[in-house]
Motif scaffolding. Structure first.
Motif, PDB file in Angstrom:
ATOM      1  N   ASP A  52       0.827  -1.206   0.000  1.00 48.15           N
ATOM      2  CA  ASP A  52       0.000   0.000   0.000  1.00 48.15           C
ATOM      3  C   ASP A  52       0.865   1.262   0.000  1.00 48.15           C
ATOM      4  O   ASP A  52       1.643   1.486   0.917  1.00 48.15           O
ATOM      5  CB  ASP A  52      -0.930   0.004   1.210  1.00 48.15           C
ATOM      6  N   GLU A  60      -7.487  -0.488  -5.127  1.00 44.52           N
ATOM      7  CA  GLU A  60      -7.492  -1.191  -3.845  1.00 44.52           C
ATOM      8  C   GLU A  60      -6.239  -2.040  -3.723  1.00 44.52           C
ATOM      9  O   GLU A  60      -5.781  -2.628  -4.697  1.00 44.52           O
ATOM     10  CB  GLU A  60      -8.728  -2.086  -3.721  1.00 44.52           C
ATOM     11  N   LYS A  61      -5.703  -2.103  -2.517  1.00 43.84           N
ATOM     12  CA  LYS A  61      -4.511  -2.897  -2.265  1.00 43.84           C
ATOM     13  C   LYS A  61      -4.395  -3.190  -0.781  1.00 43.84           C
ATOM     14  O   LYS A  61      -4.903  -2.446   0.048  1.00 43.84           O
ATOM     15  CB  LYS A  61      -3.263  -2.180  -2.759  1.00 43.84           C
ATOM     16  N   CYS A  62      -3.753  -4.312  -0.450  1.00 39.27           N
ATOM     17  CA  CYS A  62      -3.536  -4.644   0.949  1.00 39.27           C
ATOM     18  C   CYS A  62      -2.239  -3.986   1.424  1.00 39.27           C
ATOM     19  O   CYS A  62      -1.551  -3.323   0.662  1.00 39.27           O
ATOM     20  CB  CYS A  62      -3.522  -6.163   1.152  1.00 39.27           C
ATOM     21  N   GLU A  78      -3.413  -7.763   5.364  1.00 42.68           N
ATOM     22  CA  GLU A  78      -4.157  -6.513   5.490  1.00 42.68           C
ATOM     23  C   GLU A  78      -4.373  -6.232   6.963  1.00 42.68           C
ATOM     24  O   GLU A  78      -4.873  -7.077   7.708  1.00 42.68           O
ATOM     25  CB  GLU A  78      -5.503  -6.584   4.762  1.00 42.68           C
ATOM     26  N   LYS A  80      -6.418  -3.873   9.321  1.00 45.56           N
ATOM     27  CA  LYS A  80      -7.662  -3.146   9.071  1.00 45.56           C
ATOM     28  C   LYS A  80      -8.336  -2.740  10.369  1.00 45.56           C
ATOM     29  O   LYS A  80      -8.171  -3.390  11.383  1.00 45.56           O
ATOM     30  CB  LYS A  80      -8.607  -4.074   8.285  1.00 45.56           C
ATOM     31  N   LYS A  86     -14.068  -5.342   3.038  1.00 45.51           N
ATOM     32  CA  LYS A  86     -13.126  -4.506   2.291  1.00 45.51           C
ATOM     33  C   LYS A  86     -11.737  -5.128   2.310  1.00 45.51           C
ATOM     34  O   LYS A  86     -11.025  -5.091   1.302  1.00 45.51           O
ATOM     35  CB  LYS A  86     -13.091  -3.094   2.854  1.00 45.51           C
ATOM     36  N   GLN A  90      -9.407  -5.976  -0.893  1.00 40.82           N
ATOM     37  CA  GLN A  90      -8.068  -5.408  -1.039  1.00 40.82           C
ATOM     38  C   GLN A  90      -7.036  -6.507  -1.318  1.00 40.82           C
ATOM     39  O   GLN A  90      -6.148  -6.334  -2.162  1.00 40.82           O
ATOM     40  CB  GLN A  90      -7.683  -4.624   0.215  1.00 40.82           C
ATOM     41  N   SER A  94      -4.838  -6.969  -4.793  1.00 41.12           N
ATOM     42  CA  SER A  94      -3.376  -7.062  -4.739  1.00 41.12           C
ATOM     43  C   SER A  94      -2.896  -8.354  -5.390  1.00 41.12           C
ATOM     44  O   SER A  94      -1.900  -8.364  -6.119  1.00 41.12           O
ATOM     45  CB  SER A  94      -2.893  -7.003  -3.286  1.00 41.12           C
TER      46      SER A  94
END
Length: 157
Positions: A52, A60-62, A78, A80, A86, A90, A94
Motif C-alpha cells: 500500500d 485497492e490494495k492490501c 491486510e 484493518k 473490504k 483489497q 493485490s
C-alpha cells in the motif's frame, strides 16, 4: 535440485522493508495496534514488502506481502479497522496485480482487525477469494484465509 529463490522483483525492490533470516517477523500498521507475527523457527529467508502506497499506488490494495523462501509461501496481509469485506477485496486486488510475479508460490490471505464483527455466514466476497486461493494452492499446507483481532500469530516450520 536446488531450492527456489525469491523473485528479484521483490527482493531488490525499494518497497522491500527487509529480506533476511530473522527469527521473528512482525509487520504492523504505524498508526494502529494491529500486527501480524510470523515465527521463523528455521530462520529461512523472508521478505516483507510494503504494498500500500509503495509497490502499488492506485486502486485497492492490501498493506503487505510477506514471502518465505524455503516453503515458497506468499502471505498477503491486510491490517484493518473493522471492515472485513473490504479487507478481502483489497487482498484480491493485490493478488490480481502481483500474481504474475508469484508463479509457483503457495498463496495465503491474512487479515488483522481492530474489531471483528463475525457474520453468521461467509460473505460472497470471502467465498470468491477462498475459491481463487484454492485454485492457486493445490496442496496448501495451512489455512488459506485467516483473520484475527489485534494480533495474528503463526509459524513457519
Amino acid at each position: 535440485m536446488s531450492k527456489p529463490r525469491l523473485p528479484v522483483y521483490f527482493t531488490q525492490h525499494t518497497c522491500a522493508e527487509f529480506c533476511d533470516q530473522r527469527p521473528l517477523i512482525v509487520v504492523r500498521d504505524r498508526y494502529n495496534k494491529q500486527a501480524y507475527q510470523l515465527e521463523n523457527l528455521h530462520r529461512q529467508t523472508c521478505c516483507a514488502i510494503r504494498i500500500d502506497g509503495c509497490l502499488l499506488v492506485e486502486g485497492e490494495k492490501c498493506d503487505y506481502l510477506l514471502l518465505a523462501e524455503d516453503e515458497y509461501e506468499a502471505f498477503f496481509i491486510e491490517l484493518k479497522g473493522q471492515n472485513l469485506l473490504k479487507a478481502f477485496a483489497q487482498i484480491d486486488a493485490s493478488l490480481s496485480a502481483l500474481l504474475p510475479q508469484l508463479q509457483g508460490f503457495s498463496i495465503y490471505a491474512r487479515i488483522v482487525l481492530n474489531k471483528i464483527r463475525t457474520p453468521a455466514l461467509k460473505s460472497s466476497v470471502e467465498m470468491k477469494l477462498e475459491r481463487r486461493l484454492k485454485s492457486l494452492n493445490k496442496q496448501a499446507k495451512r489455512a488459506l484465509i485467516q483473520y484475527q483481532n489485534t494480533r495474528l500469530c503463526e509459524r513457519l516450520e
